[in-house]
Design a protein around this motif. Structure first.
Motif, short mmCIF file in Angstrom:
data_model
loop_
_atom_site.label_atom_id
_atom_site.label_comp_id
_atom_site.label_asym_id
_atom_site.label_seq_id
_atom_site.Cartn_x
_atom_site.Cartn_y
_atom_site.Cartn_z
N LEU A 1 0.82 -1.20 0.00
CA LEU A 1 0.00 0.00 0.00
C LEU A 1 0.86 1.26 0.00
N PRO A 2 0.40 2.29 -0.70
CA PRO A 2 1.11 3.56 -0.65
C PRO A 2 0.98 4.20 0.73
N SER A 3 1.91 5.05 1.07
CA SER A 3 1.87 5.74 2.36
C SER A 3 0.80 6.83 2.35
N GLU A 4 0.41 7.26 3.53
CA GLU A 4 -0.55 8.36 3.64
C GLU A 4 -0.01 9.62 2.98
N GLU A 5 1.27 9.86 3.13
CA GLU A 5 1.90 11.03 2.50
C GLU A 5 1.79 10.97 0.97
N THR A 6 2.02 9.79 0.41
CA THR A 6 1.94 9.61 -1.04
C THR A 6 0.51 9.76 -1.53
N LEU A 7 -0.45 9.17 -0.82
CA LEU A 7 -1.86 9.31 -1.18
C LEU A 7 -2.27 10.78 -1.16
N THR A 8 -1.79 11.50 -0.16
CA THR A 8 -2.10 12.93 -0.04
C THR A 8 -1.52 13.71 -1.21
N GLN A 9 -0.30 13.36 -1.60
CA GLN A 9 0.33 14.03 -2.75
C GLN A 9 -0.48 13.80 -4.02
N TRP A 10 -0.90 12.57 -4.26
CA TRP A 10 -1.66 12.26 -5.47
C TRP A 10 -3.01 12.97 -5.48
N ALA A 11 -3.73 12.91 -4.37
CA ALA A 11 -5.03 13.58 -4.30
C ALA A 11 -4.86 15.09 -4.45
N GLY A 12 -3.86 15.65 -3.81
CA GLY A 12 -3.60 17.09 -3.91
C GLY A 12 -3.29 17.51 -5.33
N ALA A 13 -2.56 16.68 -6.06
CA ALA A 13 -2.25 17.00 -7.45
C ALA A 13 -3.51 17.02 -8.30
N ALA A 14 -4.45 16.11 -8.02
CA ALA A 14 -5.71 16.08 -8.77
C ALA A 14 -6.57 17.30 -8.45
N ILE A 15 -6.52 17.74 -7.21
CA ILE A 15 -7.31 18.90 -6.80
C ILE A 15 -6.70 20.18 -7.36
N GLY A 16 -5.39 20.23 -7.43
CA GLY A 16 -4.71 21.42 -7.94
C GLY A 16 -4.89 22.59 -7.01
N THR A 17 -5.11 23.74 -7.58
CA THR A 17 -5.28 24.97 -6.79
C THR A 17 -6.74 25.39 -6.71
N ALA A 18 -7.63 24.45 -6.98
CA ALA A 18 -9.07 24.77 -7.01
C ALA A 18 -9.61 25.16 -5.64
N ARG A 19 -8.96 24.70 -4.59
CA ARG A 19 -9.46 24.96 -3.24
C ARG A 19 -8.29 25.25 -2.31
N ASP A 20 -8.55 26.06 -1.28
CA ASP A 20 -7.51 26.36 -0.31
C ASP A 20 -7.25 25.18 0.62
N LEU B 1 -7.39 15.22 -18.33
CA LEU B 1 -6.98 15.80 -17.05
C LEU B 1 -6.19 14.77 -16.23
N GLU B 2 -6.65 13.53 -16.21
CA GLU B 2 -5.91 12.47 -15.52
C GLU B 2 -4.49 12.36 -16.08
N THR B 3 -4.38 12.37 -17.39
CA THR B 3 -3.08 12.26 -18.04
C THR B 3 -2.19 13.45 -17.67
N GLN B 4 -2.75 14.63 -17.68
CA GLN B 4 -2.00 15.83 -17.32
C GLN B 4 -1.48 15.74 -15.88
N VAL B 5 -2.35 15.35 -14.96
CA VAL B 5 -1.95 15.26 -13.55
C VAL B 5 -0.89 14.17 -13.37
N LEU B 6 -1.12 13.00 -13.92
CA LEU B 6 -0.21 11.88 -13.72
C LEU B 6 1.15 12.11 -14.37
N THR B 7 1.17 12.65 -15.59
CA THR B 7 2.46 12.93 -16.21
C THR B 7 3.18 14.06 -15.47
N GLY B 8 2.41 14.98 -14.91
CA GLY B 8 2.99 16.04 -14.09
C GLY B 8 3.64 15.50 -12.82
N LEU B 9 3.17 14.36 -12.36
CA LEU B 9 3.74 13.69 -11.19
C LEU B 9 4.90 12.76 -11.57
#
Length: 158
Positions: free
Chosen positions: A16-35, A134-142
């Motif tokens: 399983l991925p770490s909580e830190e890694t899961l947070t990074q992935w989710a945060g990348a998908a959210i982007g700057t849409a929310r504070d 959008l998925e491709t953009q986020v994932l390649t950005g990571l």
């Protein structure tokens, strides 16, 4: 922008991925849409995944990711955007079948599910193309490879 993950592990998987890694992935998908954003992620085994898929989608067997967008009134101002349930054995099997690294497929499932929580969908072809781009953009950005082959339509996920 800050993303918080409420992580629940109900799986015996050792990969399983770490909580830190899961947070990074989710945060990348959210982007700057929310504070500030909060997501609950529950990682389950096949039995619970199948039960939830049957209950909420009326489909037999487990699926890779289920997304449950929050229905809290906006005026409450709470950062919770919803819950993801990810079935570890399905993610592991799909990674092998699709010849992807396990980490890349986990990243894809978290990004895919998070985009669902943000209102994206892939029911109609035009929506699928927008979401997949959008998925491709986020994932390649990571730093991960593009998740879809050029001739592939959207995966069977929710």
């Amino acid at each position: 922008m800050t993303t918080y993950i409420d992580l629940q592990i109900a799986s015996d998987s050792e990969n399983l991925p770490s909580e830190e890694t899961l947070t990074q992935w989710a945060g990348a998908a959210i982007g700057t849409a929310r504070d500030e954003t909060e997501i609950s992620i529950r990682i389950v085994d096949a039995e619970e995944g199948a039960e939830l898929n049957q209950t909420w989608r009326n489909k037999q067997g487990p699926t890779n990711v289920l997304s449950f967008p929050s229905d809290l009134p906006e005026e409450l101002g709470l950062p919770l955007i919803g819950d993801l349930v990810i079935c570890a054995p399905v993610v592991e099997r799909e990674a092998r079948e699709q010849q992807k690294t396990l980490e890349a497929h986990w990243a894809h499932m978290v990004v895919h599910g998070t985009l669902h929580l943000l209102g994206y969908d892939h029911i109609e072809d035009a929506e699928a193309l927008e979401m997949e781009a959008l998925e491709t953009q986020v994932l390649t950005g990571l730093g991960y490879p593009a998740p879809y082959a050029m001739d592939e339509l959207s995966p069977e996920t929710t």
